[in-house]
Design a protein around this motif. Sequence first.
Motif, PDB file in Angstrom:
ATOM      1  N   THR A 173       2.447  -1.058  -9.434  1.00 14.37           N
ATOM      2  CA  THR A 173       1.107  -1.109  -8.853  1.00 14.37           C
ATOM      3  C   THR A 173       0.387  -2.409  -9.202  1.00 14.37           C
ATOM      4  O   THR A 173      -0.382  -2.942  -8.383  1.00 14.37           O
ATOM      5  CB  THR A 173       0.265   0.081  -9.344  1.00 14.37           C
ATOM      6  OG1 THR A 173       0.252   0.098 -10.784  1.00 14.37           O
ATOM      7  CG2 THR A 173       0.840   1.398  -8.837  1.00 14.37           C
ATOM      8  N   LYS A 177      -0.897  -5.037  -6.352  1.00 16.05           N
ATOM      9  CA  LYS A 177      -2.315  -5.404  -6.297  1.00 16.05           C
ATOM     10  C   LYS A 177      -2.487  -6.914  -6.306  1.00 16.05           C
ATOM     11  O   LYS A 177      -3.271  -7.471  -5.519  1.00 16.05           O
ATOM     12  CB  LYS A 177      -3.056  -4.785  -7.484  1.00 16.05           C
ATOM     13  CG  LYS A 177      -4.554  -5.047  -7.473  1.00 16.05           C
ATOM     14  CD  LYS A 177      -5.242  -4.336  -8.640  1.00 16.05           C
ATOM     15  CE  LYS A 177      -6.743  -4.579  -8.606  1.00 16.05           C
ATOM     16  NZ  LYS A 177      -7.435  -3.861  -9.727  1.00 16.05           N
ATOM     17  N   THR A 183      -2.177   0.047  -3.323  1.00 15.39           N
ATOM     18  CA  THR A 183      -1.487   0.605  -4.486  1.00 15.39           C
ATOM     19  C   THR A 183      -1.406   2.118  -4.469  1.00 15.39           C
ATOM     20  O   THR A 183      -0.612   2.691  -5.204  1.00 15.39           O
ATOM     21  CB  THR A 183      -2.173   0.160  -5.786  1.00 15.39           C
ATOM     22  OG1 THR A 183      -3.543   0.614  -5.774  1.00 15.39           O
ATOM     23  CG2 THR A 183      -2.142  -1.356  -5.920  1.00 15.39           C
ATOM     24  N   ASP A 184      -2.213   2.787  -3.648  1.00 13.58           N
ATOM     25  CA  ASP A 184      -2.168   4.245  -3.558  1.00 13.58           C
ATOM     26  C   ASP A 184      -0.847   4.676  -2.914  1.00 13.58           C
ATOM     27  O   ASP A 184      -0.468   4.144  -1.854  1.00 13.58           O
ATOM     28  CB  ASP A 184      -3.339   4.763  -2.722  1.00 13.58           C
ATOM     29  CG  ASP A 184      -3.275   6.269  -2.542  1.00 13.58           C
ATOM     30  OD1 ASP A 184      -3.561   6.998  -3.502  1.00 13.58           O
ATOM     31  OD2 ASP A 184      -2.904   6.704  -1.422  1.00 13.58           O
ATOM     32  N   GLU A 187      -0.902   5.451   0.866  1.00 18.19           N
ATOM     33  CA  GLU A 187      -1.121   4.269   1.692  1.00 18.19           C
ATOM     34  C   GLU A 187       0.105   3.348   1.697  1.00 18.19           C
ATOM     35  O   GLU A 187       0.452   2.761   2.730  1.00 18.19           O
ATOM     36  CB  GLU A 187      -2.346   3.498   1.180  1.00 18.19           C
ATOM     37  CG  GLU A 187      -3.657   4.243   1.357  1.00 18.19           C
ATOM     38  CD  GLU A 187      -3.919   4.582   2.824  1.00 18.19           C
ATOM     39  OE1 GLU A 187      -3.757   3.690   3.675  1.00 18.19           O
ATOM     40  OE2 GLU A 187      -4.275   5.745   3.102  1.00 18.19           O
ATOM     41  N   ALA A 311       4.577   3.514  -9.625  1.00 18.14           N
ATOM     42  CA  ALA A 311       4.200   4.640  -8.765  1.00 18.14           C
ATOM     43  C   ALA A 311       5.361   4.933  -7.826  1.00 18.14           C
ATOM     44  O   ALA A 311       6.266   4.113  -7.654  1.00 18.14           O
ATOM     45  CB  ALA A 311       2.927   4.336  -7.977  1.00 18.14           C
ATOM     46  N   GLN A 384       0.501  10.410 -11.870  1.00 18.20           N
ATOM     47  CA  GLN A 384       0.994  10.831 -10.558  1.00 18.20           C
ATOM     48  C   GLN A 384       1.984  11.994 -10.700  1.00 18.20           C
ATOM     49  O   GLN A 384       2.929  11.928 -11.482  1.00 18.20           O
ATOM     50  CB  GLN A 384       1.684   9.672  -9.840  1.00 18.20           C
ATOM     51  CG  GLN A 384       2.145  10.032  -8.426  1.00 18.20           C
ATOM     52  CD  GLN A 384       2.962   8.943  -7.760  1.00 18.20           C
ATOM     53  OE1 GLN A 384       3.304   7.924  -8.384  1.00 18.20           O
ATOM     54  NE2 GLN A 384       3.280   9.124  -6.496  1.00 18.20           N
TER      55      GLN A 384
END
Length: 444
Positions: A173, A177, A183-184, A187, A311, A384
Amino acid sequence: MRARTRSARNRAVVLAAVASLSAGLLAGCADDGGDDSSSSGGGSGDSGGKTTISVGLFGTMGFKEAGLYTEYEKLNPKIKIAENAVQRNENYYPALLNHLTTNSGLLDVQAVEVANIAEVTATQADKLEDMSKVSGVDKSKWLPWKWQQATTKDGKTIGLGTDVGPMAICYRTDLFKQAGLPTDPAEVGKLWAGDWAKLVKVGERYKSKAPKGTFFMDSPGGLIQAILGSEKEKFYDSSGEVIYKTNPAVKAAFDLTAQAAEKGLLQSQTQFQPGWNSSIANNKFAAIACPPWMLGTIKGYSKPDAAGKWAVATAPKGGNWGGTFLTVPKSGKNVKEAQKFVTWLTAPEQQAKLFKVQGSFPSAPSAYTMPEVTGAKNEMTGDQQIGSIFAEAAKTAPVQVIGPKDQIIMQGLTDNGVILATKGKSAKEAWDSATKTIDNKLDQ
Protein backbone atom coordinates in the motif's frame (compact mmCIF):
# COMPACT_ATOMS: atom_id res chain seq x y z
CA MET A 1 8.34 -38.76 -25.77
CA ARG A 2 8.00 -35.52 -27.73
CA ALA A 3 5.76 -32.72 -26.50
CA ARG A 4 3.96 -32.60 -29.82
CA THR A 5 3.07 -36.32 -29.94
CA ARG A 6 0.15 -38.13 -28.36
CA SER A 7 1.23 -40.52 -25.65
CA ALA A 8 -0.77 -43.42 -24.31
CA ARG A 9 1.10 -43.11 -21.06
CA ASN A 10 0.20 -39.45 -20.77
CA ARG A 11 -3.45 -40.19 -21.47
CA ALA A 12 -3.46 -42.69 -18.68
CA VAL A 13 -2.06 -40.36 -16.08
CA VAL A 14 -3.72 -37.04 -16.83
CA LEU A 15 -6.25 -36.07 -14.17
CA ALA A 16 -9.03 -33.58 -14.76
CA ALA A 17 -9.26 -31.39 -11.66
CA VAL A 18 -12.32 -29.34 -10.74
CA ALA A 19 -11.27 -25.88 -9.77
CA SER A 20 -13.89 -24.09 -7.71
CA LEU A 21 -15.02 -24.53 -4.13
CA SER A 22 -18.29 -26.05 -5.27
CA ALA A 23 -17.04 -28.11 -8.17
CA GLY A 24 -13.34 -28.20 -7.35
CA LEU A 25 -10.21 -26.12 -7.55
CA LEU A 26 -6.59 -26.73 -8.35
CA ALA A 27 -4.69 -26.01 -5.25
CA GLY A 28 -1.56 -24.26 -4.16
CA CYS A 29 1.27 -24.62 -1.83
CA ALA A 30 4.40 -22.59 -1.42
CA ASP A 31 7.75 -23.23 -2.99
CA ASP A 32 9.77 -21.17 -0.58
CA GLY A 33 11.96 -21.27 2.47
CA GLY A 34 14.16 -24.10 3.67
CA ASP A 35 17.41 -25.02 1.97
CA ASP A 36 18.47 -27.04 -1.03
CA SER A 37 19.72 -30.01 0.91
CA SER A 38 18.75 -33.39 -0.45
CA SER A 39 15.46 -35.00 0.49
CA SER A 40 17.15 -38.37 0.69
CA GLY A 41 17.61 -40.35 3.84
CA GLY A 42 15.47 -42.92 5.56
CA GLY A 43 13.03 -42.36 8.36
CA SER A 44 14.35 -42.17 11.91
CA GLY A 45 13.62 -44.74 14.52
CA ASP A 46 13.82 -44.35 18.29
CA SER A 47 15.63 -41.30 19.68
CA GLY A 48 16.02 -40.91 23.39
CA GLY A 49 13.08 -43.22 24.01
CA LYS A 50 10.92 -41.35 21.50
CA THR A 51 9.82 -42.36 18.02
CA THR A 52 11.01 -39.82 15.48
CA ILE A 53 8.73 -39.28 12.49
CA SER A 54 10.76 -37.88 9.60
CA VAL A 55 8.93 -35.50 7.27
CA GLY A 56 10.16 -34.59 3.78
CA LEU A 57 8.80 -31.29 2.44
CA PHE A 58 9.56 -28.61 -0.14
CA GLY A 59 9.45 -24.95 0.75
CA THR A 60 7.98 -23.48 3.90
CA MET A 61 4.72 -25.38 4.18
CA GLY A 62 4.18 -23.82 7.59
CA PHE A 63 3.46 -26.79 9.81
CA LYS A 64 6.43 -26.03 12.04
CA GLU A 65 5.87 -22.28 11.88
CA ALA A 66 2.22 -22.68 12.93
CA GLY A 67 3.28 -24.72 15.97
CA LEU A 68 1.57 -27.89 14.76
CA TYR A 69 4.60 -30.12 15.34
CA THR A 70 4.91 -28.85 18.90
CA GLU A 71 1.19 -29.34 19.50
CA TYR A 72 1.30 -32.92 18.21
CA GLU A 73 4.36 -33.73 20.33
CA LYS A 74 2.54 -32.45 23.43
CA LEU A 75 -0.47 -34.61 22.59
CA ASN A 76 1.84 -37.57 21.94
CA PRO A 77 4.82 -37.33 24.35
CA LYS A 78 6.55 -40.36 22.85
CA ILE A 79 6.68 -38.78 19.37
CA LYS A 80 9.25 -36.38 17.94
CA ILE A 81 8.82 -34.72 14.50
CA ALA A 82 11.90 -34.10 12.35
CA GLU A 83 11.40 -31.95 9.24
CA ASN A 84 13.68 -32.09 6.18
CA ALA A 85 12.77 -29.30 3.75
CA VAL A 86 14.18 -28.51 0.29
CA GLN A 87 13.63 -24.98 -0.99
CA ARG A 88 12.39 -25.59 -4.55
CA ASN A 89 10.10 -28.40 -5.63
CA GLU A 90 12.00 -28.91 -8.87
CA ASN A 91 14.97 -29.93 -6.70
CA TYR A 92 12.89 -31.93 -4.23
CA TYR A 93 10.72 -33.92 -6.63
CA PRO A 94 13.35 -35.61 -8.84
CA ALA A 95 15.04 -36.98 -5.71
CA LEU A 96 11.69 -38.13 -4.34
CA LEU A 97 10.78 -39.82 -7.61
CA ASN A 98 14.13 -41.61 -7.62
CA HIS A 99 13.58 -42.84 -4.07
CA LEU A 100 10.08 -44.01 -4.95
CA THR A 101 11.30 -45.79 -8.07
CA THR A 102 14.01 -47.63 -6.14
CA ASN A 103 11.82 -47.91 -3.03
CA SER A 104 14.70 -46.79 -0.84
CA GLY A 105 15.76 -43.73 1.14
CA LEU A 106 12.20 -42.58 1.76
CA LEU A 107 11.21 -40.63 4.87
CA ASP A 108 8.18 -41.51 7.00
CA VAL A 109 6.14 -38.73 5.39
CA GLN A 110 6.74 -37.27 1.91
CA ALA A 111 4.98 -34.26 0.43
CA VAL A 112 3.90 -34.31 -3.22
CA GLU A 113 3.03 -31.11 -5.12
CA VAL A 114 -0.11 -31.09 -7.29
CA ALA A 115 1.93 -30.74 -10.49
CA ASN A 116 3.45 -34.13 -9.67
CA ILE A 117 0.51 -35.95 -8.10
CA ALA A 118 -0.74 -37.37 -11.43
CA GLU A 119 2.58 -39.04 -12.13
CA VAL A 120 3.00 -40.35 -8.59
CA THR A 121 -0.56 -41.67 -8.43
CA ALA A 122 -0.24 -43.44 -11.78
CA THR A 123 3.27 -44.87 -11.45
CA GLN A 124 4.24 -45.09 -7.76
CA ALA A 125 1.04 -45.97 -5.90
CA ASP A 126 2.34 -49.42 -4.97
CA LYS A 127 5.11 -47.78 -2.89
CA LEU A 128 2.67 -45.70 -0.82
CA GLU A 129 0.11 -46.52 1.84
CA ASP A 130 -3.60 -46.27 1.06
CA MET A 131 -4.62 -43.43 3.36
CA SER A 132 -8.32 -44.08 2.80
CA LYS A 133 -7.94 -47.19 5.00
CA VAL A 134 -6.52 -45.30 7.97
CA SER A 135 -8.69 -44.91 11.07
CA GLY A 136 -10.10 -41.39 11.31
CA VAL A 137 -9.78 -40.59 7.61
CA ASP A 138 -13.10 -39.55 6.04
CA LYS A 139 -13.02 -38.56 2.36
CA SER A 140 -16.02 -36.27 2.84
CA LYS A 141 -13.81 -33.91 4.85
CA TRP A 142 -11.95 -32.89 1.68
CA LEU A 143 -13.06 -31.11 -1.44
CA PRO A 144 -14.13 -33.97 -3.77
CA TRP A 145 -11.71 -32.97 -6.51
CA LYS A 146 -8.84 -32.72 -4.03
CA TRP A 147 -9.44 -36.25 -2.80
CA GLN A 148 -9.74 -37.57 -6.34
CA GLN A 149 -6.44 -36.08 -7.47
CA ALA A 150 -4.53 -38.53 -5.28
CA THR A 151 -6.80 -41.53 -5.92
CA THR A 152 -5.93 -44.32 -8.35
CA LYS A 153 -8.38 -45.83 -10.82
CA ASP A 154 -8.90 -48.78 -8.48
CA GLY A 155 -9.76 -46.49 -5.56
CA LYS A 156 -6.51 -46.32 -3.61
CA THR A 157 -5.82 -42.87 -2.13
CA ILE A 158 -2.09 -42.36 -1.79
CA GLY A 159 -2.06 -38.89 -0.20
CA LEU A 160 -4.15 -36.53 1.94
CA GLY A 161 -4.56 -32.95 0.73
CA THR A 162 -3.23 -30.01 2.69
CA ASP A 163 -3.93 -26.55 1.26
CA VAL A 164 -5.53 -25.04 -1.85
CA GLY A 165 -4.44 -21.84 -3.58
CA PRO A 166 -7.14 -19.45 -4.81
CA MET A 167 -5.45 -16.53 -6.54
CA ALA A 168 -5.35 -12.87 -5.52
CA ILE A 169 -2.92 -9.98 -5.97
CA CYS A 170 -0.97 -8.82 -2.92
CA TYR A 171 0.47 -5.31 -3.06
CA ARG A 172 2.36 -2.78 -0.98
CA THR A 173 0.00 0.00 0.00
CA ASP A 174 2.86 2.41 0.69
CA LEU A 175 4.41 1.93 -2.76
CA PHE A 176 1.03 2.16 -4.49
CA LYS A 177 0.34 5.43 -2.66
CA GLN A 178 3.71 6.88 -3.65
CA ALA A 179 2.99 5.98 -7.28
CA GLY A 180 -0.38 7.75 -7.19
CA LEU A 181 -2.48 4.57 -7.25
CA PRO A 182 -5.44 3.79 -4.97
CA THR A 183 -4.72 1.70 -1.89
CA ASP A 184 -8.16 0.42 -0.85
CA PRO A 185 -8.42 -3.29 -1.83
CA ALA A 186 -11.84 -2.90 -3.46
CA GLU A 187 -10.69 0.06 -5.55
CA VAL A 188 -7.45 -1.65 -6.50
CA GLY A 189 -9.29 -4.76 -7.67
CA LYS A 190 -11.47 -2.63 -9.95
CA LEU A 191 -8.38 -1.36 -11.78
CA TRP A 192 -7.76 -4.72 -13.43
CA ALA A 193 -11.05 -6.59 -13.04
CA GLY A 194 -11.64 -9.23 -15.71
CA ASP A 195 -8.46 -8.82 -17.75
CA TRP A 196 -4.79 -9.57 -17.08
CA ALA A 197 -3.87 -6.98 -19.73
CA LYS A 198 -5.41 -4.35 -17.44
CA LEU A 199 -2.99 -5.43 -14.73
CA VAL A 200 -0.11 -4.69 -17.09
CA LYS A 201 -1.64 -1.27 -17.83
CA VAL A 202 -1.71 -0.55 -14.10
CA GLY A 203 1.94 -1.54 -14.08
CA GLU A 204 2.66 1.12 -16.66
CA ARG A 205 0.90 3.68 -14.48
CA TYR A 206 2.98 2.53 -11.53
CA LYS A 207 6.23 2.79 -13.47
CA SER A 208 5.52 6.38 -14.52
CA LYS A 209 5.66 7.50 -10.87
CA ALA A 210 7.37 4.52 -9.21
CA PRO A 211 9.52 5.05 -6.14
CA LYS A 212 13.14 4.88 -7.20
CA GLY A 213 14.58 1.38 -7.55
CA THR A 214 11.24 -0.45 -7.47
CA PHE A 215 9.39 -2.56 -10.02
CA PHE A 216 5.66 -3.13 -10.40
CA MET A 217 5.78 -6.93 -9.98
CA ASP A 218 8.23 -9.39 -8.51
CA SER A 219 9.06 -11.63 -11.49
CA PRO A 220 8.00 -12.78 -14.97
CA GLY A 221 7.55 -16.29 -13.64
CA GLY A 222 5.03 -15.16 -11.06
CA LEU A 223 2.95 -13.30 -13.62
CA ILE A 224 2.73 -16.09 -16.21
CA GLN A 225 2.00 -18.62 -13.46
CA ALA A 226 -0.97 -16.52 -12.33
CA ILE A 227 -2.33 -15.96 -15.83
CA LEU A 228 -2.17 -19.65 -16.72
CA GLY A 229 -3.71 -20.57 -13.39
CA SER A 230 -6.88 -18.82 -14.52
CA GLU A 231 -7.18 -20.77 -17.81
CA LYS A 232 -9.28 -23.91 -18.30
CA GLU A 233 -6.62 -25.58 -20.42
CA LYS A 234 -2.88 -25.16 -20.08
CA PHE A 235 -0.42 -27.84 -21.06
CA TYR A 236 -2.53 -30.98 -21.58
CA ASP A 237 -5.96 -31.69 -22.98
CA SER A 238 -8.41 -34.13 -21.42
CA SER A 239 -7.17 -36.97 -23.66
CA GLY A 240 -3.66 -36.63 -22.30
CA GLU A 241 -1.99 -34.93 -25.25
CA VAL A 242 0.61 -32.23 -24.62
CA ILE A 243 -0.81 -29.05 -26.13
CA TYR A 244 1.25 -26.27 -24.60
CA LYS A 245 2.71 -25.14 -27.96
CA THR A 246 -0.62 -25.15 -29.78
CA ASN A 247 -2.82 -23.80 -26.99
CA PRO A 248 -3.43 -20.11 -27.78
CA ALA A 249 -3.99 -19.36 -24.09
CA VAL A 250 -0.43 -20.41 -23.27
CA LYS A 251 1.10 -18.30 -26.05
CA ALA A 252 -1.07 -15.31 -25.09
CA ALA A 253 0.02 -15.57 -21.45
CA PHE A 254 3.65 -15.87 -22.53
CA ASP A 255 3.46 -12.86 -24.84
CA LEU A 256 1.68 -10.66 -22.29
CA THR A 257 4.29 -11.52 -19.67
CA ALA A 258 7.12 -10.86 -22.14
CA GLN A 259 5.51 -7.52 -23.00
CA ALA A 260 5.44 -6.55 -19.32
CA ALA A 261 9.05 -7.62 -18.97
CA GLU A 262 10.17 -5.65 -22.02
CA LYS A 263 8.48 -2.55 -20.58
CA GLY A 264 10.48 -2.89 -17.38
CA LEU A 265 7.51 -3.69 -15.17
CA LEU A 266 8.94 -6.95 -13.81
CA GLN A 267 12.08 -7.66 -11.84
CA SER A 268 14.62 -9.89 -13.58
CA GLN A 269 14.35 -12.45 -10.79
CA THR A 270 13.47 -16.13 -10.51
CA GLN A 271 11.04 -16.79 -7.70
CA PHE A 272 12.25 -18.53 -4.55
CA GLN A 273 15.91 -17.91 -5.35
CA PRO A 274 18.18 -15.85 -3.05
CA GLY A 275 17.97 -12.68 -5.15
CA TRP A 276 14.18 -12.81 -5.19
CA ASN A 277 14.10 -13.51 -1.46
CA SER A 278 16.19 -10.42 -0.74
CA SER A 279 14.02 -8.30 -3.04
CA ILE A 280 11.13 -8.93 -0.66
CA ALA A 281 13.23 -7.84 2.30
CA ASN A 282 14.37 -4.71 0.48
CA ASN A 283 10.93 -3.64 -0.82
CA LYS A 284 11.93 -3.85 -4.48
CA PHE A 285 8.49 -4.54 -5.95
CA ALA A 286 4.94 -3.35 -5.39
CA ALA A 287 2.74 -6.33 -6.34
CA ILE A 288 2.83 -10.10 -6.59
CA ALA A 289 0.48 -12.87 -7.76
CA CYS A 290 -0.66 -14.18 -4.44
CA PRO A 291 -2.29 -17.45 -3.46
CA PRO A 292 -2.84 -17.48 0.33
CA TRP A 293 0.41 -19.32 1.00
CA MET A 294 2.38 -16.48 -0.61
CA LEU A 295 1.66 -14.37 2.47
CA GLY A 296 3.72 -16.88 4.44
CA THR A 297 6.56 -16.44 1.96
CA ILE A 298 6.33 -12.65 2.19
CA LYS A 299 6.32 -12.83 5.97
CA GLY A 300 9.29 -15.17 6.01
CA TYR A 301 11.56 -12.88 3.99
CA SER A 302 10.32 -9.44 5.05
CA LYS A 303 11.91 -7.14 7.58
CA PRO A 304 9.79 -6.35 10.67
CA ASP A 305 8.80 -2.90 9.42
CA ALA A 306 6.93 -4.43 6.44
CA ALA A 307 4.19 -5.81 8.69
CA GLY A 308 0.84 -4.20 7.93
CA LYS A 309 2.02 -2.54 4.71
CA TRP A 310 0.59 -5.21 2.41
CA ALA A 311 -3.01 -5.66 1.23
CA VAL A 312 -4.90 -8.28 -0.78
CA ALA A 313 -7.03 -7.45 -3.83
CA THR A 314 -9.08 -9.65 -6.14
CA ALA A 315 -7.10 -10.92 -9.14
CA PRO A 316 -8.18 -10.09 -12.71
CA LYS A 317 -9.57 -13.63 -13.05
CA GLY A 318 -10.14 -16.47 -10.62
CA GLY A 319 -7.38 -19.03 -10.64
CA ASN A 320 -5.16 -21.24 -8.55
CA TRP A 321 -1.52 -21.99 -7.99
CA GLY A 322 -0.10 -25.30 -6.85
CA GLY A 323 -1.35 -27.72 -4.21
CA THR A 324 0.17 -30.34 -1.94
CA PHE A 325 -0.49 -33.80 -0.54
CA LEU A 326 1.14 -35.77 2.27
CA THR A 327 1.96 -39.40 1.56
CA VAL A 328 3.24 -42.25 3.74
CA PRO A 329 5.75 -44.57 2.03
CA LYS A 330 5.38 -48.26 2.81
CA SER A 331 9.14 -48.50 3.34
CA GLY A 332 9.19 -45.88 6.08
CA LYS A 333 10.45 -46.93 9.50
CA ASN A 334 7.37 -45.70 11.36
CA VAL A 335 4.44 -46.29 9.02
CA LYS A 336 1.63 -46.57 11.57
CA GLU A 337 2.74 -43.52 13.55
CA ALA A 338 3.23 -41.57 10.31
CA GLN A 339 -0.32 -42.40 9.20
CA LYS A 340 -1.73 -41.19 12.51
CA PHE A 341 0.32 -37.99 12.27
CA VAL A 342 -0.72 -37.20 8.68
CA THR A 343 -4.37 -37.85 9.55
CA TRP A 344 -4.15 -35.37 12.44
CA LEU A 345 -2.10 -32.81 10.50
CA THR A 346 -4.58 -32.63 7.59
CA ALA A 347 -7.73 -32.51 9.75
CA PRO A 348 -9.92 -29.40 9.26
CA GLU A 349 -8.97 -27.99 12.67
CA GLN A 350 -5.26 -28.06 11.86
CA GLN A 351 -5.84 -26.71 8.35
CA ALA A 352 -7.69 -23.74 9.86
CA LYS A 353 -4.84 -23.07 12.30
CA LEU A 354 -2.34 -23.26 9.45
CA PHE A 355 -4.25 -20.66 7.47
CA LYS A 356 -4.45 -18.32 10.43
CA VAL A 357 -0.71 -18.37 10.98
CA GLN A 358 0.82 -19.18 7.60
CA GLY A 359 -1.84 -18.25 5.04
CA SER A 360 -2.28 -21.74 3.58
CA PHE A 361 -5.93 -21.98 2.52
CA PRO A 362 -7.67 -25.18 3.70
CA SER A 363 -8.69 -28.01 1.38
CA ALA A 364 -11.25 -29.09 4.02
CA PRO A 365 -14.56 -27.24 3.37
CA SER A 366 -15.67 -27.46 7.00
CA ALA A 367 -12.74 -25.22 7.89
CA TYR A 368 -14.23 -22.36 5.88
CA THR A 369 -16.77 -21.59 8.60
CA MET A 370 -14.23 -21.72 11.41
CA PRO A 371 -13.29 -18.36 12.95
CA GLU A 372 -9.65 -18.86 12.00
CA VAL A 373 -10.79 -18.55 8.38
CA THR A 374 -13.85 -16.28 8.47
CA GLY A 375 -12.12 -13.67 10.60
CA ALA A 376 -8.65 -14.29 9.28
CA LYS A 377 -6.13 -11.50 9.34
CA ASN A 378 -2.47 -11.69 8.52
CA GLU A 379 0.45 -9.93 10.13
CA MET A 380 1.53 -8.59 6.75
CA THR A 381 -1.92 -7.22 5.81
CA GLY A 382 -2.82 -5.62 9.13
CA ASP A 383 -6.51 -5.30 9.93
CA GLN A 384 -7.79 -6.47 6.55
CA GLN A 385 -9.91 -9.63 6.78
CA ILE A 386 -8.62 -11.77 3.94
CA GLY A 387 -10.48 -15.09 4.27
CA SER A 388 -13.52 -14.01 2.25
CA ILE A 389 -11.36 -12.70 -0.63
CA PHE A 390 -9.66 -16.05 -1.11
CA ALA A 391 -12.91 -17.99 -0.65
CA GLU A 392 -14.60 -15.91 -3.35
CA ALA A 393 -11.59 -16.32 -5.63
CA ALA A 394 -11.86 -20.07 -5.27
CA LYS A 395 -15.47 -20.07 -6.42
CA THR A 396 -14.55 -18.51 -9.76
CA ALA A 397 -11.48 -20.63 -10.49
CA PRO A 398 -11.71 -22.79 -13.64
CA VAL A 399 -11.73 -26.52 -14.19
CA GLN A 400 -8.26 -27.57 -15.32
CA VAL A 401 -6.44 -30.66 -16.50
CA ILE A 402 -3.31 -31.74 -14.66
CA GLY A 403 -0.67 -33.67 -16.60
CA PRO A 404 2.34 -35.67 -15.43
CA LYS A 405 4.90 -33.12 -16.63
CA ASP A 406 3.15 -29.86 -15.74
CA GLN A 407 6.06 -28.81 -13.55
CA ILE A 408 8.65 -29.33 -16.30
CA ILE A 409 6.61 -27.30 -18.77
CA MET A 410 5.96 -24.45 -16.35
CA GLN A 411 9.57 -24.32 -15.25
CA GLY A 412 10.67 -24.15 -18.89
CA LEU A 413 8.28 -21.31 -19.65
CA THR A 414 9.56 -19.34 -16.66
CA ASP A 415 13.23 -20.14 -16.03
CA ASN A 416 14.14 -20.65 -19.71
CA GLY A 417 11.52 -18.37 -21.25
CA VAL A 418 9.92 -15.20 -19.92
CA ILE A 419 12.89 -14.43 -17.68
CA LEU A 420 14.89 -13.81 -20.88
CA ALA A 421 12.57 -10.95 -21.83
CA THR A 422 13.89 -9.05 -18.80
CA LYS A 423 17.40 -9.48 -20.18
CA GLY A 424 16.94 -7.99 -23.63
CA LYS A 425 15.62 -10.97 -25.57
CA SER A 426 12.53 -10.59 -27.77
CA ALA A 427 9.34 -12.48 -27.01
CA LYS A 428 10.04 -14.76 -29.99
CA GLU A 429 13.59 -15.51 -28.83
CA ALA A 430 12.31 -16.24 -25.33
CA TRP A 431 9.55 -18.53 -26.63
CA ASP A 432 11.96 -20.43 -28.87
CA SER A 433 14.34 -20.94 -25.96
CA ALA A 434 11.57 -22.14 -23.68
CA THR A 435 10.02 -24.59 -26.13
CA LYS A 436 13.40 -26.05 -27.07
CA THR A 437 14.25 -26.65 -23.41
CA ILE A 438 10.83 -28.12 -22.62
CA ASP A 439 10.77 -30.46 -25.62
CA ASN A 440 14.26 -31.73 -24.83
CA LYS A 441 13.19 -32.54 -21.26
CA LEU A 442 9.95 -34.18 -22.37
CA ASP A 443 11.96 -36.37 -24.76
CA GLN A 444 14.06 -37.73 -21.90
